[in-house]
Design a protein around this motif. Sequence first.
Motif, PDB file in Angstrom:
ATOM      1  N   THR A  97       0.831  -1.206   0.000  1.00 59.64           N
ATOM      2  CA  THR A  97       0.000   0.000   0.000  1.00 59.64           C
ATOM      3  C   THR A  97       0.865   1.255   0.000  1.00 59.64           C
ATOM      4  OG1 THR A  97      -1.746  -1.162   1.179  1.00 59.64           O
ATOM      5  CG2 THR A  97      -1.813   1.218   1.259  1.00 59.64           C
ATOM      6  N   GLY A  98       1.917   1.254   0.800  1.00 54.22           N
ATOM      7  CA  GLY A  98       2.832   2.400   0.809  1.00 54.22           C
ATOM      8  C   GLY A  98       3.505   2.586  -0.537  1.00 54.22           C
ATOM      9  N   PHE A  99       3.895   1.488  -1.172  1.00 52.16           N
ATOM     10  CA  PHE A  99       4.513   1.557  -2.498  1.00 52.16           C
ATOM     11  C   PHE A  99       3.530   2.125  -3.522  1.00 52.16           C
ATOM     12  CE2 PHE A  99       5.069  -0.587  -6.617  1.00 52.16           C
ATOM     13  CZ  PHE A  99       6.287  -0.048  -6.989  1.00 52.16           C
ATOM     14  N   LEU A 100       2.282   1.670  -3.476  1.00 51.74           N
ATOM     15  CA  LEU A 100       1.276   2.183  -4.408  1.00 51.74           C
ATOM     16  C   LEU A 100       1.005   3.669  -4.195  1.00 51.74           C
ATOM     17  CD1 LEU A 100      -1.346  -0.700  -4.543  1.00 51.74           C
ATOM     18  CD2 LEU A 100       0.336  -0.079  -6.280  1.00 51.74           C
ATOM     19  N   ALA A 101       0.951   4.107  -2.946  1.00 48.76           N
ATOM     20  CA  ALA A 101       0.733   5.525  -2.659  1.00 48.76           C
ATOM     21  C   ALA A 101       1.898   6.365  -3.181  1.00 48.76           C
ATOM     22  CB  ALA A 101       0.553   5.745  -1.159  1.00 48.76           C
ATOM     23  N   PHE A 102       3.108   5.861  -3.019  1.00 51.81           N
ATOM     24  CA  PHE A 102       4.303   6.535  -3.521  1.00 51.81           C
ATOM     25  C   PHE A 102       4.241   6.661  -5.047  1.00 51.81           C
ATOM     26  CE2 PHE A 102       8.918   6.497  -4.546  1.00 51.81           C
ATOM     27  CZ  PHE A 102       9.302   7.592  -3.799  1.00 51.81           C
ATOM     28  N   CYS A 103       3.881   5.568  -5.723  1.00 50.79           N
ATOM     29  CA  CYS A 103       3.775   5.580  -7.189  1.00 50.79           C
ATOM     30  C   CYS A 103       2.658   6.512  -7.660  1.00 50.79           C
ATOM     31  CB  CYS A 103       3.529   4.175  -7.725  1.00 50.79           C
ATOM     32  SG  CYS A 103       4.934   3.076  -7.538  1.00 50.79           S
ATOM     33  N   LEU A 104       1.519   6.483  -6.962  1.00 47.17           N
ATOM     34  CA  LEU A 104       0.404   7.350  -7.345  1.00 47.17           C
ATOM     35  C   LEU A 104       0.774   8.815  -7.198  1.00 47.17           C
ATOM     36  CD1 LEU A 104      -2.514   7.659  -8.267  1.00 47.17           C
ATOM     37  CD2 LEU A 104      -3.198   7.504  -5.867  1.00 47.17           C
ATOM     38  N   ARG A 105       1.523   9.140  -6.179  1.00 42.56           N
ATOM     39  CA  ARG A 105       1.931  10.536  -6.005  1.00 42.56           C
ATOM     40  C   ARG A 105       2.779  11.008  -7.183  1.00 42.56           C
ATOM     41  NH1 ARG A 105       4.764  14.649  -4.749  1.00 42.56           N
ATOM     42  NH2 ARG A 105       4.270  16.078  -3.091  1.00 42.56           N
ATOM     43  N   PHE A 106       3.732  10.179  -7.612  1.00 49.10           N
ATOM     44  CA  PHE A 106       4.557  10.566  -8.752  1.00 49.10           C
ATOM     45  C   PHE A 106       3.748  10.621 -10.047  1.00 49.10           C
ATOM     46  CE2 PHE A 106       8.051   9.515  -5.900  1.00 49.10           C
ATOM     47  CZ  PHE A 106       8.838  10.628  -6.091  1.00 49.10           C
ATOM     48  N   LEU A 107       2.777   9.747 -10.189  1.00 45.57           N
ATOM     49  CA  LEU A 107       1.902   9.799 -11.361  1.00 45.57           C
ATOM     50  C   LEU A 107       1.100  11.096 -11.376  1.00 45.57           C
ATOM     51  CD1 LEU A 107       0.562   8.416 -13.834  1.00 45.57           C
ATOM     52  CD2 LEU A 107      -1.157   7.577 -12.234  1.00 45.57           C
ATOM     53  N   LEU A 108       0.573  11.507 -10.222  1.00 41.50           N
ATOM     54  CA  LEU A 108      -0.215  12.733 -10.166  1.00 41.50           C
ATOM     55  C   LEU A 108       0.651  13.971 -10.394  1.00 41.50           C
ATOM     56  CD1 LEU A 108      -2.677  11.920  -7.248  1.00 41.50           C
ATOM     57  CD2 LEU A 108      -3.084  11.784  -9.719  1.00 41.50           C
ATOM     58  N   VAL A 109       1.888  13.952  -9.923  1.00 44.04           N
ATOM     59  CA  VAL A 109       2.808  15.062 -10.222  1.00 44.04           C
ATOM     60  C   VAL A 109       3.025  15.152 -11.720  1.00 44.04           C
ATOM     61  CG1 VAL A 109       5.213  15.817 -10.004  1.00 44.04           C
ATOM     62  CG2 VAL A 109       3.963  15.090  -7.983  1.00 44.04           C
ATOM     63  N   TRP A 110       3.231  14.012 -12.364  1.00 43.54           N
ATOM     64  CA  TRP A 110       3.433  13.969 -13.810  1.00 43.54           C
ATOM     65  C   TRP A 110       2.190  14.472 -14.552  1.00 43.54           C
ATOM     66  CZ3 TRP A 110       1.630  10.059 -17.481  1.00 43.54           C
ATOM     67  CH2 TRP A 110       2.238  10.178 -18.735  1.00 43.54           C
ATOM     68  N   GLU A 111       1.005  14.046 -14.102  1.00 44.59           N
ATOM     69  CA  GLU A 111      -0.245  14.502 -14.719  1.00 44.59           C
ATOM     70  C   GLU A 111      -0.421  16.014 -14.543  1.00 44.59           C
ATOM     71  OE1 GLU A 111      -2.485  13.019 -16.609  1.00 44.59           O
ATOM     72  OE2 GLU A 111      -1.595  11.033 -16.510  1.00 44.59           O
ATOM     73  N   ASN A 112      -0.081  16.538 -13.363  1.00 43.36           N
ATOM     74  CA  ASN A 112      -0.178  17.984 -13.139  1.00 43.36           C
ATOM     75  C   ASN A 112       0.776  18.752 -14.050  1.00 43.36           C
ATOM     76  OD1 ASN A 112      -2.243  17.950 -11.277  1.00 43.36           O
ATOM     77  ND2 ASN A 112      -0.888  18.005  -9.505  1.00 43.36           N
ATOM     78  N   LYS A 113       1.970  18.194 -14.305  1.00 43.27           N
ATOM     79  CA  LYS A 113       2.897  18.854 -15.232  1.00 43.27           C
ATOM     80  C   LYS A 113       2.331  18.876 -16.643  1.00 43.27           C
ATOM     81  CE  LYS A 113       7.114  17.971 -12.651  1.00 43.27           C
ATOM     82  NZ  LYS A 113       8.371  17.254 -12.562  1.00 43.27           N
ATOM     83  N   LYS A 114       1.656  17.797 -17.046  1.00 45.39           N
ATOM     84  CA  LYS A 114       1.024  17.775 -18.369  1.00 45.39           C
ATOM     85  C   LYS A 114      -0.091  18.818 -18.446  1.00 45.39           C
ATOM     86  CE  LYS A 114      -0.356  13.768 -19.739  1.00 45.39           C
ATOM     87  NZ  LYS A 114      -0.722  12.358 -19.971  1.00 45.39           N
ATOM     88  N   LEU A 115      -0.864  18.966 -17.370  1.00 48.34           N
ATOM     89  CA  LEU A 115      -1.918  19.986 -17.351  1.00 48.34           C
ATOM     90  C   LEU A 115      -1.309  21.389 -17.380  1.00 48.34           C
ATOM     91  CD1 LEU A 115      -4.385  18.379 -14.791  1.00 48.34           C
ATOM     92  CD2 LEU A 115      -4.787  18.733 -17.233  1.00 48.34           C
ATOM     93  N   ASP A 116      -0.173  21.570 -16.693  1.00 48.36           N
ATOM     94  CA  ASP A 116       0.515  22.867 -16.736  1.00 48.36           C
ATOM     95  C   ASP A 116       0.999  23.182 -18.149  1.00 48.36           C
ATOM     96  OD1 ASP A 116       0.094  23.399 -14.076  1.00 48.36           O
ATOM     97  OD2 ASP A 116       2.096  22.762 -13.433  1.00 48.36           O
TER      98      ASP A 116
END
Length: 153
Positions: A97-116
Amino acid sequence: MSTIGFIGYVLLATVKVVGVRYFGVFLAAAGIFPSIANILPWVLNNQGSDTRRGMGIAILNIVGQCGPLLGINIFPKNEAPLYHKGMWICAAFTLFTGFLAFCLRFLLVWENKKLDQKYGPKLDIRPGHDIDPSSIKTDVGEENYGPTFRYVL
């Protein structure tokens, strides 16, 4: 938080001393239950519409209710009172679960950069800040992945 829960389950799986096992229970609970309070708003606030929020919470509840079904099978009576196998499985899931949360955070940062890149950096549209909300012209509502939508980290 998941790391704290992981440590608690490892103590429960490896130690036979009652006092240390109680400490492991407290660590496991301290690592698991606060993460539930973090997961709920994370799922809800990262959906762009009310329909997606509703489906997100429904899917989260369905998946969350699988835990008790797993629990009745990983803690058989013949392993009482220490339940080594069950504690190791819980430790593994807590770490996962901790690993998945870590991966999801990096995915959301990447998605936010695409939106930017698509819309430019997010502007603060609250009164008295960067821009007046009425000056934003868009065919898409803000909560439907418009120019001011960003994923919550």
